[in-house]
Design a protein around this motif. Structure first.
Motif, PDB file in Angstrom:
ATOM      1  N   GLY A  25       0.819  -1.219   0.000  1.00 14.54           N
ATOM      2  CA  GLY A  25       0.000   0.000   0.000  1.00 14.54           C
ATOM      3  C   GLY A  25       0.846   1.260   0.000  1.00 14.54           C
ATOM      4  O   GLY A  25       0.546   2.226  -0.701  1.00 14.54           O
ATOM      5  N   ILE A  26       1.919   1.255   0.785  1.00 16.73           N
ATOM      6  CA  ILE A  26       2.808   2.420   0.837  1.00 16.73           C
ATOM      7  C   ILE A  26       3.505   2.606  -0.507  1.00 16.73           C
ATOM      8  O   ILE A  26       3.509   3.714  -1.069  1.00 16.73           O
ATOM      9  N   LEU A  27       4.086   1.531  -1.039  1.00 19.96           N
ATOM     10  CA  LEU A  27       4.800   1.630  -2.321  1.00 19.96           C
ATOM     11  C   LEU A  27       3.859   1.982  -3.471  1.00 19.96           C
ATOM     12  O   LEU A  27       4.170   2.853  -4.299  1.00 19.96           O
ATOM     13  N   GLY A  28       2.725   1.309  -3.525  1.00 17.96           N
ATOM     14  CA  GLY A  28       1.775   1.564  -4.608  1.00 17.96           C
ATOM     15  C   GLY A  28       1.222   2.972  -4.594  1.00 17.96           C
ATOM     16  O   GLY A  28       1.126   3.635  -5.644  1.00 17.96           O
ATOM     17  N   ASN A  29       0.866   3.463  -3.424  1.00 12.05           N
ATOM     18  CA  ASN A  29       0.311   4.819  -3.338  1.00 12.05           C
ATOM     19  C   ASN A  29       1.381   5.885  -3.545  1.00 12.05           C
ATOM     20  O   ASN A  29       1.098   6.944  -4.096  1.00 12.05           O
ATOM     21  N   ALA A  30       2.620   5.610  -3.125  1.00 13.93           N
ATOM     22  CA  ALA A  30       3.711   6.555  -3.402  1.00 13.93           C
ATOM     23  C   ALA A  30       3.948   6.644  -4.913  1.00 13.93           C
ATOM     24  O   ALA A  30       4.129   7.741  -5.460  1.00 13.93           O
ATOM     25  N   ARG A  45      -7.094  18.939 -13.867  1.00 12.89           N
ATOM     26  CA  ARG A  45      -6.593  19.753 -12.756  1.00 12.89           C
ATOM     27  C   ARG A  45      -7.450  19.626 -11.487  1.00 12.89           C
ATOM     28  O   ARG A  45      -6.936  19.359 -10.415  1.00 12.89           O
ATOM     29  N   SER A  46      -8.768  19.795 -11.587  1.00 17.79           N
ATOM     30  CA  SER A  46      -9.604  19.742 -10.384  1.00 17.79           C
ATOM     31  C   SER A  46      -9.746  18.306  -9.866  1.00 17.79           C
ATOM     32  O   SER A  46      -9.768  18.077  -8.658  1.00 17.79           O
ATOM     33  N   TYR A  47      -9.836  17.330 -10.771  1.00 11.10           N
ATOM     34  CA  TYR A  47      -9.964  15.933 -10.342  1.00 11.10           C
ATOM     35  C   TYR A  47      -8.643  15.419  -9.775  1.00 11.10           C
ATOM     36  O   TYR A  47      -8.625  14.527  -8.924  1.00 11.10           O
ATOM     37  N   LYS A  48      -7.540  16.007 -10.224  1.00 13.20           N
ATOM     38  CA  LYS A  48      -6.208  15.629  -9.745  1.00 13.20           C
ATOM     39  C   LYS A  48      -6.087  15.866  -8.228  1.00 13.20           C
ATOM     40  O   LYS A  48      -5.437  15.094  -7.522  1.00 13.20           O
ATOM     41  N   VAL A  49      -6.763  16.894  -7.737  1.00 16.36           N
ATOM     42  CA  VAL A  49      -6.742  17.177  -6.300  1.00 16.36           C
ATOM     43  C   VAL A  49      -7.356  16.004  -5.531  1.00 16.36           C
ATOM     44  O   VAL A  49      -6.814  15.560  -4.510  1.00 16.36           O
ATOM     45  N   LEU A  50      -8.494  15.496  -6.019  1.00 11.34           N
ATOM     46  CA  LEU A  50      -9.125  14.344  -5.365  1.00 11.34           C
ATOM     47  C   LEU A  50      -8.238  13.100  -5.446  1.00 11.34           C
ATOM     48  O   LEU A  50      -8.101  12.358  -4.465  1.00 11.34           O
ATOM     49  N   LEU A  51      -7.641  12.875  -6.609  1.00 11.66           N
ATOM     50  CA  LEU A  51      -6.776  11.706  -6.779  1.00 11.66           C
ATOM     51  C   LEU A  51      -5.558  11.777  -5.858  1.00 11.66           C
ATOM     52  O   LEU A  51      -5.196  10.786  -5.209  1.00 11.66           O
ATOM     53  N   LEU A  52      -4.917  12.938  -5.801  1.00 10.58           N
ATOM     54  CA  LEU A  52      -3.751  13.096  -4.921  1.00 10.58           C
ATOM     55  C   LEU A  52      -4.130  12.945  -3.455  1.00 10.58           C
ATOM     56  O   LEU A  52      -3.420  12.293  -2.685  1.00 10.58           O
ATOM     57  N   ASN A  53      -5.248  13.557  -3.078  1.00 10.40           N
ATOM     58  CA  ASN A  53      -5.706  13.458  -1.696  1.00 10.40           C
ATOM     59  C   ASN A  53      -5.954  12.002  -1.325  1.00 10.40           C
ATOM     60  O   ASN A  53      -5.555  11.539  -0.250  1.00 10.40           O
ATOM     61  N   GLY A  54      -6.588  11.241  -2.219  1.00 14.60           N
ATOM     62  CA  GLY A  54      -6.854   9.833  -1.952  1.00 14.60           C
ATOM     63  C   GLY A  54      -5.582   9.014  -1.844  1.00 14.60           C
ATOM     64  O   GLY A  54      -5.439   8.176  -0.940  1.00 14.60           O
ATOM     65  N   ALA A  55      -4.621   9.240  -2.750  1.00 15.30           N
ATOM     66  CA  ALA A  55      -3.376   8.469  -2.722  1.00 15.30           C
ATOM     67  C   ALA A  55      -2.549   8.791  -1.473  1.00 15.30           C
ATOM     68  O   ALA A  55      -1.997   7.881  -0.835  1.00 15.30           O
ATOM     69  N   ILE A  56      -2.471  10.049  -1.114  1.00 15.91           N
ATOM     70  CA  ILE A  56      -1.714  10.434   0.086  1.00 15.91           C
ATOM     71  C   ILE A  56      -2.386   9.893   1.343  1.00 15.91           C
ATOM     72  O   ILE A  56      -1.726   9.363   2.248  1.00 15.91           O
ATOM     73  N   THR A  57      -3.715   9.998   1.403  1.00 15.15           N
ATOM     74  CA  THR A  57      -4.459   9.479   2.550  1.00 15.15           C
ATOM     75  C   THR A  57      -4.256   7.979   2.704  1.00 15.15           C
ATOM     76  O   THR A  57      -3.994   7.484   3.809  1.00 15.15           O
ATOM     77  N   ASP A  58      -4.362   7.240   1.600  1.00 16.45           N
ATOM     78  CA  ASP A  58      -4.189   5.785   1.665  1.00 16.45           C
ATOM     79  C   ASP A  58      -2.754   5.403   2.016  1.00 16.45           C
ATOM     80  O   ASP A  58      -2.520   4.420   2.728  1.00 16.45           O
ATOM     81  N   CYS A  59      -1.786   6.172   1.540  1.00 15.98           N
ATOM     82  CA  CYS A  59      -0.385   5.912   1.870  1.00 15.98           C
ATOM     83  C   CYS A  59      -0.140   6.110   3.372  1.00 15.98           C
ATOM     84  O   CYS A  59       0.491   5.272   4.030  1.00 15.98           O
ATOM     85  N   LEU A  60      -0.665   7.194   3.921  1.00 10.95           N
ATOM     86  CA  LEU A  60      -0.504   7.454   5.351  1.00 10.95           C
ATOM     87  C   LEU A  60      -1.279   6.453   6.202  1.00 10.95           C
ATOM     88  O   LEU A  60      -0.822   6.057   7.280  1.00 10.95           O
ATOM     89  N   SER A  61      -2.432   6.011   5.705  1.00 11.41           N
ATOM     90  CA  SER A  61      -3.198   4.986   6.414  1.00 11.41           C
ATOM     91  C   SER A  61      -2.412   3.681   6.479  1.00 11.41           C
ATOM     92  O   SER A  61      -2.343   3.039   7.532  1.00 11.41           O
ATOM     93  N   SER A  62      -1.797   3.303   5.366  1.00 14.71           N
ATOM     94  CA  SER A  62      -0.982   2.083   5.344  1.00 14.71           C
ATOM     95  C   SER A  62       0.224   2.220   6.272  1.00 14.71           C
ATOM     96  O   SER A  62       0.594   1.278   6.972  1.00 14.71           O
ATOM     97  N   PHE A  63       0.834   3.408   6.290  1.00 14.33           N
ATOM     98  CA  PHE A  63       2.012   3.636   7.125  1.00 14.33           C
ATOM     99  C   PHE A  63       1.669   3.527   8.615  1.00 14.33           C
ATOM    100  O   PHE A  63       2.367   2.849   9.375  1.00 14.33           O
ATOM    101  N   THR A  64       0.579   4.185   9.033  1.00 20.75           N
ATOM    102  CA  THR A  64       0.198   4.120  10.449  1.00 20.75           C
ATOM    103  C   THR A  64      -0.275   2.711  10.829  1.00 20.75           C
ATOM    104  O   THR A  64      -0.040   2.266  11.945  1.00 20.75           O
ATOM    105  N   SER A  65      -0.906   2.013   9.886  1.00 20.02           N
ATOM    106  CA  SER A  65      -1.316   0.630  10.149  1.00 20.02           C
ATOM    107  C   SER A  65      -0.097  -0.262  10.322  1.00 20.02           C
ATOM    108  O   SER A  65      -0.079  -1.141  11.196  1.00 20.02           O
ATOM    109  N   LEU A  66       0.926  -0.039   9.507  1.00 22.68           N
ATOM    110  CA  LEU A  66       2.156  -0.819   9.603  1.00 22.68           C
ATOM    111  C   LEU A  66       2.876  -0.569  10.930  1.00 22.68           C
ATOM    112  O   LEU A  66       3.451  -1.490  11.520  1.00 22.68           O
ATOM    113  N   LEU A  67       2.834   0.654  11.410  1.00 27.10           N
ATOM    114  CA  LEU A  67       3.496   0.966  12.680  1.00 27.10           C
ATOM    115  C   LEU A  67       2.741   0.406  13.886  1.00 27.10           C
ATOM    116  O   LEU A  67       3.356   0.051  14.892  1.00 27.10           O
ATOM    117  N   SER A  68       1.417   0.328  13.785  1.00 28.39           N
ATOM    118  CA  SER A  68       0.653  -0.132  14.949  1.00 28.39           C
ATOM    119  C   SER A  68       0.315  -1.627  14.898  1.00 28.39           C
ATOM    120  O   SER A  68       0.322  -2.297  15.922  1.00 28.39           O
TER     121      SER A  68
END
Length: 126
Positions: A25-30, A45-68
């Motif tokens: 999840g971290i590698l794929g979303n990065a 341009r406007s849809y890119k904001v949603l796509l980036l927000n989703g990828a960053i959110t999922d990357c951070l979710s995977s990272f915090t899940s991996l740590l806990s």
């Protein structure tokens, strides 16, 4: 280095599954963040904001899940969460904080999916 006690097989399996899926999840979303940033057309341009927000959110979710690495165990009085990740080296409170952050990222991700559908429907109706 050895663990201070024997780790049961089901805990080892949970750790292996988390490292595999959360690592992917971290590698794929990065990679997705890089692709969206570098390769998406300017018309998105406007849809890119949603796509980036989703990828960053999922990357951070995977990272915090991996740590806990929280295992949810049903109990007669509710549920018990046992943390098996590296957060146990810091403190139980830190593990709880990471798990709470991960759950918030997961909720945010679901909301982004709904917003994405609404956005696409709006763009189709124009």
């Amino acid at each position: 280095a050895r663990f201070p006690h024997h780790i049961p097989l089901h805990d080892l399996i949970a750790i292996l599954i988390h490292f595999t899926l959360d690592g992917a999840g971290i590698l794929g979303n990065a990679a997705l963040v890089l692709a969206i940033s570098a390769k998406s057309p300017t018309s998105w341009r406007s849809y890119k904001v949603l796509l980036l927000n989703g990828a960053i959110t999922d990357c951070l979710s995977s990272f915090t899940s991996l740590l806990s690495i929280g295992r949810v165990i049903p109990a007669p009085f509710g549920k018990l969460i046992v943390h098996l990740g590296p957060c146990v080296l810091v403190s139980p409170g830190f593990c709880h904080l990471l798990y709470s952050i991960m759950m918030n990222f997961t909720t945010h991700s679901v909301h982004l999916i709904a917003i994405s559908f609404i956005y696409r429907l709006h763009m189709l109706n124009q």
